[in-house]
Design an enzyme around this catalytic site. Structure first.
Site, PDB file in Angstrom:
ATOM      1  N   GLU A 301       0.817  -1.219   0.000  1.00  0.00           N
ATOM      2  CA  GLU A 301       0.000   0.000   0.000  1.00  0.00           C
ATOM      3  C   GLU A 301       0.849   1.267   0.000  1.00  0.00           C
ATOM      4  O   GLU A 301       0.584   2.206  -0.750  1.00  0.00           O
ATOM      5  CB  GLU A 301      -0.949  -0.003   1.197  1.00  0.00           C
ATOM      6  CG  GLU A 301      -1.865   1.206   1.267  1.00  0.00           C
ATOM      7  CD  GLU A 301      -2.941   1.189   0.198  1.00  0.00           C
ATOM      8  OE1 GLU A 301      -3.692   0.212   0.138  1.00  0.00           O
ATOM      9  OE2 GLU A 301      -3.029   2.150  -0.585  1.00  0.00           O
ATOM     10  N   ASP A 305       0.906   4.058  -3.048  1.00  0.00           N
ATOM     11  CA  ASP A 305       0.416   5.425  -2.864  1.00  0.00           C
ATOM     12  C   ASP A 305       1.493   6.449  -3.226  1.00  0.00           C
ATOM     13  O   ASP A 305       1.190   7.510  -3.775  1.00  0.00           O
ATOM     14  CB  ASP A 305      -0.061   5.620  -1.416  1.00  0.00           C
ATOM     15  CG  ASP A 305      -1.224   4.697  -1.063  1.00  0.00           C
ATOM     16  OD1 ASP A 305      -1.808   4.089  -1.984  1.00  0.00           O
ATOM     17  OD2 ASP A 305      -1.538   4.547   0.136  1.00  0.00           O
ATOM     18  N   SER A 498      -7.695   1.921  -3.610  1.00  0.00           N
ATOM     19  CA  SER A 498      -6.418   2.388  -3.064  1.00  0.00           C
ATOM     20  C   SER A 498      -5.538   2.994  -4.141  1.00  0.00           C
ATOM     21  O   SER A 498      -4.709   3.842  -3.858  1.00  0.00           O
ATOM     22  CB  SER A 498      -5.635   1.216  -2.476  1.00  0.00           C
ATOM     23  OG  SER A 498      -6.108   0.889  -1.211  1.00  0.00           O
ATOM     24  N   ASP A 540     -18.622   9.464 -18.465  1.00  0.00           N
ATOM     25  CA  ASP A 540     -19.620   8.788 -17.638  1.00  0.00           C
ATOM     26  C   ASP A 540     -19.419   7.275 -17.766  1.00  0.00           C
ATOM     27  O   ASP A 540     -19.329   6.753 -18.876  1.00  0.00           O
ATOM     28  CB  ASP A 540     -21.024   9.193 -18.139  1.00  0.00           C
ATOM     29  CG  ASP A 540     -22.126   8.727 -17.204  1.00  0.00           C
ATOM     30  OD1 ASP A 540     -21.805   8.247 -16.097  1.00  0.00           O
ATOM     31  OD2 ASP A 540     -23.300   8.871 -17.590  1.00  0.00           O
ATOM     32  N   ILE A 541     -19.314   6.605 -16.625  1.00  0.00           N
ATOM     33  CA  ILE A 541     -19.167   5.149 -16.636  1.00  0.00           C
ATOM     34  C   ILE A 541     -20.575   4.561 -16.581  1.00  0.00           C
ATOM     35  O   ILE A 541     -21.301   4.781 -15.610  1.00  0.00           O
ATOM     36  CB  ILE A 541     -18.341   4.664 -15.426  1.00  0.00           C
ATOM     37  CG1 ILE A 541     -17.004   5.408 -15.336  1.00  0.00           C
ATOM     38  CG2 ILE A 541     -18.136   3.153 -15.479  1.00  0.00           C
ATOM     39  CD1 ILE A 541     -16.069   5.211 -16.491  1.00  0.00           C
ATOM     40  N   GLY A 566     -25.294   9.075 -15.986  1.00  0.00           N
ATOM     41  CA  GLY A 566     -25.157  10.112 -14.970  1.00  0.00           C
ATOM     42  C   GLY A 566     -24.598   9.520 -13.692  1.00  0.00           C
ATOM     43  O   GLY A 566     -24.008   8.435 -13.704  1.00  0.00           O
ATOM     44  N   ASP A 568     -24.036   7.515 -10.312  1.00  0.00           N
ATOM     45  CA  ASP A 568     -24.512   6.274  -9.710  1.00  0.00           C
ATOM     46  C   ASP A 568     -23.544   5.904  -8.592  1.00  0.00           C
ATOM     47  O   ASP A 568     -22.402   6.353  -8.586  1.00  0.00           O
ATOM     48  CB  ASP A 568     -24.619   5.160 -10.760  1.00  0.00           C
ATOM     49  CG  ASP A 568     -23.293   4.897 -11.441  1.00  0.00           C
ATOM     50  OD1 ASP A 568     -22.356   4.432 -10.768  1.00  0.00           O
ATOM     51  OD2 ASP A 568     -23.176   5.175 -12.651  1.00  0.00           O
TER      52      ASP A 568
END
Ligand SMILES: *[C@@H]1O[C@H](CO)[C@@H](O)[C@H](O)[C@H]1NC(C)=O
Ligand SMILES: *[C@@H]1O[C@H](CO)[C@@H](O)[C@H](O)[C@H]1NC(C)=O
Ligand SMILES: *[C@@H]1O[C@H](CO)[C@@H](O)[C@H](O)[C@H]1NC(C)=O
Ligand SMILES: *[C@@H]1O[C@H](CO)[C@@H](O)[C@H](O)[C@H]1NC(C)=O
Ligand SMILES: *[C@@H]1O[C@H](CO)[C@@H](O)[C@H](O)[C@H]1NC(C)=O
Ligand SMILES: *[C@@H]1O[C@H](CO)[C@@H](O)[C@H](O)[C@H]1NC(C)=O
Ligand SMILES: *[C@@H]1O[C@H](CO)[C@@H](O)[C@H](O)[C@H]1NC(C)=O
Length: 595
Positions: A301, A305, A498, A540-541, A566, A568
């Site tokens: 992690e 990052d 992450s 937009d996914i 839109g 979600d």
């Protein structure tokens, strides 16, 4: 599907209740009063069940010292919220006119009557109080368990977390002494539990170093199941052009001993950013004894990052806020100490990204609210506060709450930007693990009214009863989550929101660089802008869902939300390829070509 090493997956799902003063949980059910009787009428906070994973091993030794903290009441608790919206809503005349440290502290300073009451009470009982936040709204003191049980009518007990072996002294309920009532918002740590997180593991070495060095890249082929910086640079038109403004900063949260190794970063940059100075480093702010140890083992992690901020936000100064293994000092995995440390800075980073989180129900409402308003303070000062939304879809049911989806903290907070995940290249669909849904703690902020109403209309009755239609909905934005290649003593792959959060934070930091150099304010708290004038700039996914299968003895069929046109609560919008020209005077990323 949900990867065991994704830290957010390991949130402790708890059936809970923050109640004051009635003995019902947030679903209106009566709580078992655990043998307490009439004195419970003044109970300030209580929880009905021990969070999943913890076992009550019996009363805490009376002589053991507790480090307790009092949150002092403020004169106008919502003043900071009003101030935040004034400087963050593009429609406001004060948009971008962020507040200084002292201006924010004035807004959140404790009520003078509260200061007097708390000081008198500390003195009367022989405690030495220490201010723990720059505004003085948190005071810490040490107290033996036996005394705390008496003064707070509590029953401090030792709770052990089965899988991690961690020990936490907590009480299922407490009352405030009469002289503190109305002056203290909460006592901590009491009914909120830390969410011990197992250290991530390096998994699945996918490519050899030689392969990467020799590869003549074909992004269409290479980015399909592995994500390297070039993939997200291509997806989101992120420029390679180095940032120039040295007063611009990007903060990255580190926890649980997840060091980021300078030598690994260097090798990562050599492989994936040959155009950058591979000695580009980052600074470290140690909190609670955190040192970002370079000798210890690597945990993915921290490397992820740092590598996907330093390696994408070219030349933006990066600071690693590294909370040490003493993180239990604040009783909450470092959330409190980290935000108070950053608030104490005269010039906090303009972007902060955190890839840790937990179930909303693990923390009491009062404490969640206090932390959420601390993030509002950072936003008012011009910091974009980003959190990974989580890797468990709509969440796994807590015991006794089989029908209810679980929101995550801090994504449930209306004053942070929650980042969900996408999958696929170059056409993105939602990533199934992408946490999203609706808070049971916080109501829906008006900036998302239109977007969420449109979604709820499309949704109809689906999932009715499993989520709270009036709650703060999340995530707010999304970015690629799958198959990130990091260097950690070799190459490995890592998946989860992450990764999505640092990538998004890097884009915002690069935008801030352009803004600052043009003499403009940084973007600050993003959401009012994201949901209004920026919304048309994103992709937009519209395909996929966040229906995860929970790992339970009695598994439920997967349930979740589908993506929609839109907004979600799965994978909202991704990409910052075209920033609205009217506010940003030009297509900042338009010159960015990778080839
Ligand atoms: C206090 O908690 C302990 C377990 O930690 C329990 O055995 C005891 O009955 C509780 N006392 C009261 C008064 O509820
Ligand atoms: C408070 O601080 C004083 C001075 O440092 C010390 O003498 C005293 O023992 C402390 N009291 C408690 C209760 O910690
Ligand atoms: C790149 O990879 C795609 C998918 O495998 C393939 O169709 C295409 O021909 C490749 N392009 C080049 C230039 O090798
Ligand atoms: C690369 O970065 C290091 C560390 O900041 C610096 O000492 C060095 O001068 C830089 N090299 C170049 C060529 O800029
Ligand atoms: C639903 O959310 C609202 C905040 O919008 C909260 O007041 C209410 O208690 C929640 N309902 C349940 C059943 O948790
Ligand atoms: C960097 O940003 C600061 C703050 O906006 C500004 O005062 C300064 O002129 C900028 N420096 C450069 C080199 O653009
Ligand atoms: C969710 O999407 C996956 C494809 O990504 C599909 O296989 C699955 O059936 C969907 N689940 C639900 C409950 O719609």
């Amino acid at each position: 599907m949900v990867n065991s090493w994704s830290l957010l997956t390991l949130a402790v799902w708890a059936a809970v209740a923050a109640v004051n003063p009635v003995f019902c949980d947030t679903y209106g059910r009566r709580l078992d009063p655990h043998g307490y009787t009439d004195s419970n009428l003044n109970v300030h906070e209580a929880r009905s069940t021990v969070p999943v994973g913890f076992i009550n091993t019996g009363p805490a030794p009376a002589g053991e010292t507790l480090k307790l903290r009092l949150a002092l009441a403020q004169s106008t608790a919502d003043a900071i919220v009003d101030a935040l919206y004034k400087v963050s809503d593009p429609k406001s005349a004060q948009y971008g006119q962020h507040l200084s440290k002292s201006e924010v502290e004035k807004l959140v300073a404790p009520n003078p009557a509260a200061v007097d009451a708390v000081n008198a009470w500390l003195q009367e009982n022989g405690f030495n109080g220490t201010a723990l936040s720059p505004a003085g709204d948190w005071v810490g003191f040490e107290i033996p368990v036996g005394t705390a049980n008496t003064l707070f009518n509590a029953n401090f007990s030792v709770f052990e977390h089965g899988s991690s072996g961690k020990r936490a002294i907590r009480t299922m309920l407490y009352s405030l002494p009469p002289s503190l009532q109305g002056h203290v918002d909460l006592v901590h740590p009491t009914t909120s539990f830390p969410a011990p997180v197992a250290k991530g593991e390096i998994v699945g070495i996918k490519r050899s170093v030689e392969h990467v060095r020799l590869a003549k890249r074909n992004l269409t082929a290479d980015c399909t199941d592995e994500t390297i910086p070039e993939c997200v640079q291509f997806l989101y038109d992120i420029p390679l052009t180095p940032a120039t403004n040295s007063s611009n900063r990007l903060g990255v949260t580190g926890r649980f001993g997840n060091s980021a190794h300078f030598s690994f970063l260097q090798q990562f940059l050599e492989m994936f950013r040959p155009d950058m100075n591979s000695s580009t480093a980052f600074s470290v702010v140690g909190i609670d004894g955190g040192t970002n140890d370079q000798e210890g083992p690597s945990v993915s992690e921290g490397e992820l990052d740092i590598q996907y901020t330093v390696g994408l936000a070219t030349n933006v100064p990066v600071t690693y806020y590294f909370v040490g293994v003493e993180f239990q000092d604040d009783g909450l995995d470092g959330y409190l100490d980290e935000v108070n440390t950053i608030l104490a800075e005269e010039n906090p980073p303009q972007v902060l990204t955190t890839s840790y989180g937990m179930s909303e129900t693990t923390i009491s409402f009062a404490l969640t609210d206090k932390l959420c308003k601390a993030y509002a303070q950072l936003g008012a000062r011009g910091t974009s506060v980003l959190f990974a939304s989580g890797d468990s879809g709509v969440g796994c049911p807590a015991e006794g709450d089989d029908l209810v989806f679980q929101a995550t903290f801090p994504s449930n907070c209306p004053f942070v930007t929650s980042v969900g995940g996408t999958s696929g290249f170059p056409n993105e669909v939602s990533w199934p693990g992408s946490s999203g849904g609706f808070s049971n703690y916080f109501g829906r902020p008006s900036y998302q009214d239109a977007a969420v109403d449109a979604f709820l209309t499309q949704l109809g009755d689906k999932n009715a009863g499993a989520f709270n239609r009036t709650g703060r909905a999340f995530p707010d934005i999304a970015a690629a989550a799958e198959g990130y290649i990091i260097f950690a003593a070799g190459l490995s792959g890592i998946t989860g929101t992450s990764a999505s959060s640092p990538v998004t934070a890097s884009i915002i930091a690069l935008l801030n660089d352009r803004l600052l150099s043009a003499g403009k304010p940084p973007l600050g708290f993003l959401n009012p802008w994201l949901y209004s004038e920026a919304s048309s700039s994103f992709k937009d996914i519209v395909s996929g869902n966040n229906s995860v299968i929970c790992d339970r003895t009695n598994p439920q069929p997967p349930r979740g939300f589908d993506t929609a046109v839109g907004w979600d609560p799965v994978s909202v919008d991704s990409g910052v390829s075209m920033i609205p020209a009217d506010r940003f005077e030009g297509d900042w990323f338009g010159n960015a070509q990778l080839y």
